[in-house]
Design an enzyme around this catalytic site. Structure first.
Site, mmCIF file in Angstrom:
data_model
loop_
_atom_site.group_PDB
_atom_site.id
_atom_site.type_symbol
_atom_site.label_atom_id
_atom_site.label_comp_id
_atom_site.label_asym_id
_atom_site.label_seq_id
_atom_site.Cartn_x
_atom_site.Cartn_y
_atom_site.Cartn_z
ATOM 1 N N HIS A 200 0.842 -1.212 0.000
ATOM 2 C CA HIS A 200 0.000 0.000 0.000
ATOM 3 C C HIS A 200 0.865 1.245 0.000
ATOM 4 O O HIS A 200 1.000 1.900 1.020
ATOM 5 C CB HIS A 200 -0.886 0.004 1.249
ATOM 6 C CG HIS A 200 -2.062 0.915 1.153
ATOM 7 N ND1 HIS A 200 -2.049 2.215 1.610
ATOM 8 C CD2 HIS A 200 -3.294 0.719 0.655
ATOM 9 C CE1 HIS A 200 -3.227 2.765 1.417
ATOM 10 N NE2 HIS A 200 -4.004 1.872 0.851
ATOM 11 N N ILE B 163 1.777 4.750 1.428
ATOM 12 C CA ILE B 163 0.826 5.567 2.188
ATOM 13 C C ILE B 163 0.222 4.683 3.273
ATOM 14 O O ILE B 163 -0.181 3.545 2.998
ATOM 15 C CB ILE B 163 -0.298 6.112 1.279
ATOM 16 C CG1 ILE B 163 0.277 7.044 0.215
ATOM 17 C CG2 ILE B 163 -1.357 6.830 2.099
ATOM 18 C CD1 ILE B 163 -0.740 7.478 -0.817
ATOM 19 N N GLU C 8 -7.870 3.274 13.093
ATOM 20 C CA GLU C 8 -7.565 2.316 14.155
ATOM 21 C C GLU C 8 -6.636 2.929 15.204
ATOM 22 O O GLU C 8 -6.822 2.713 16.406
ATOM 23 C CB GLU C 8 -6.946 1.050 13.565
ATOM 24 C CG GLU C 8 -6.483 0.037 14.593
ATOM 25 C CD GLU C 8 -7.588 -0.578 15.441
ATOM 26 O OE1 GLU C 8 -7.284 -1.020 16.573
ATOM 27 O OE2 GLU C 8 -8.761 -0.628 14.998
ATOM 28 N N GLY D 64 -5.867 4.429 5.346
ATOM 29 C CA GLY D 64 -6.766 5.251 6.153
ATOM 30 C C GLY D 64 -7.420 4.484 7.279
ATOM 31 O O GLY D 64 -7.613 5.018 8.378
ATOM 32 N N VAL D 65 -7.754 3.221 7.040
ATOM 33 C CA VAL D 65 -8.382 2.435 8.106
ATOM 34 C C VAL D 65 -7.434 2.259 9.285
ATOM 35 O O VAL D 65 -7.880 2.140 10.424
ATOM 36 C CB VAL D 65 -8.890 1.070 7.599
ATOM 37 C CG1 VAL D 65 -10.004 1.250 6.600
ATOM 38 C CG2 VAL D 65 -7.776 0.234 7.014
#
Length: 147
Positions: free
Chosen positions: A49, A55, A63, A58-59
């Site tokens: 990723h 990067i 978290e 986003g999850v």
């Protein structure tokens, strides 16, 4: 109140590679928490990723904010995962991503209690890098006895 990684591990059941809080720099019981995660190229998620433009997903930013919320909740009610309790992430509202989080960044995390009722907590959260907002969200966590 400052917490190092050893104390954080007492208040979160997460372990590598999913422990996403490195240090707590400020904590006011029942009010707010501030801390950070040092984002390293060695994080396993960067392999996919994205290989040529890494990067932080986003999850995982969400978290990390939820883990900060869990620490604040546990410290406020004076409970520990070792006592058989866990904080579940049960919802997120008004999530907005403003900038990518990349290797070498220090992700500063802040969570403020909006309300708590019968073990359900709602927090206003912000994650930033170099005073630039990366993500904001309202996060809902539920305290549960699991043992």
């Amino acid at each position: 109140m400052v917490m190092d990684i050893n104390e954080i591990r007492e208040y979160l059941p997460h372990r590598y590679p999913f422990l996403l809080i490195d240090r707590v720099t400020e904590l006011e019981l029942g009010e707010l928490i501030r801390g950070y995660k040092n984002v390293s190229i060695n994080e396993p998620f960067f392999n996919g990723h994205f290989p040529h433009h890494p990067i932080m997903p986003g999850v995982l930013v969400i978290e990390a904010m939820a883990q900060a919320c869990g620490i604040l909740g546990f410290k406020t009610v004076n409970k520990l995962p070792a006592d058989g309790y866990v904080y579940y992430l049960v919802g997120s509202d008004n999530v907005r991503f403003k900038r990518p989080v990349m290797p070498g960044d220090r992700l500063h995390i802040e969570a403020k209690v909006m309300r708590e009722k019968r073990g359900i907590w709602k927090f206003a959260c912000r994650a930033s890098v170099d005073d630039e907002l990366a993500c904001e969200a309202e996060i809902i966590c539920a305290e549960r006895k699991v043992a």
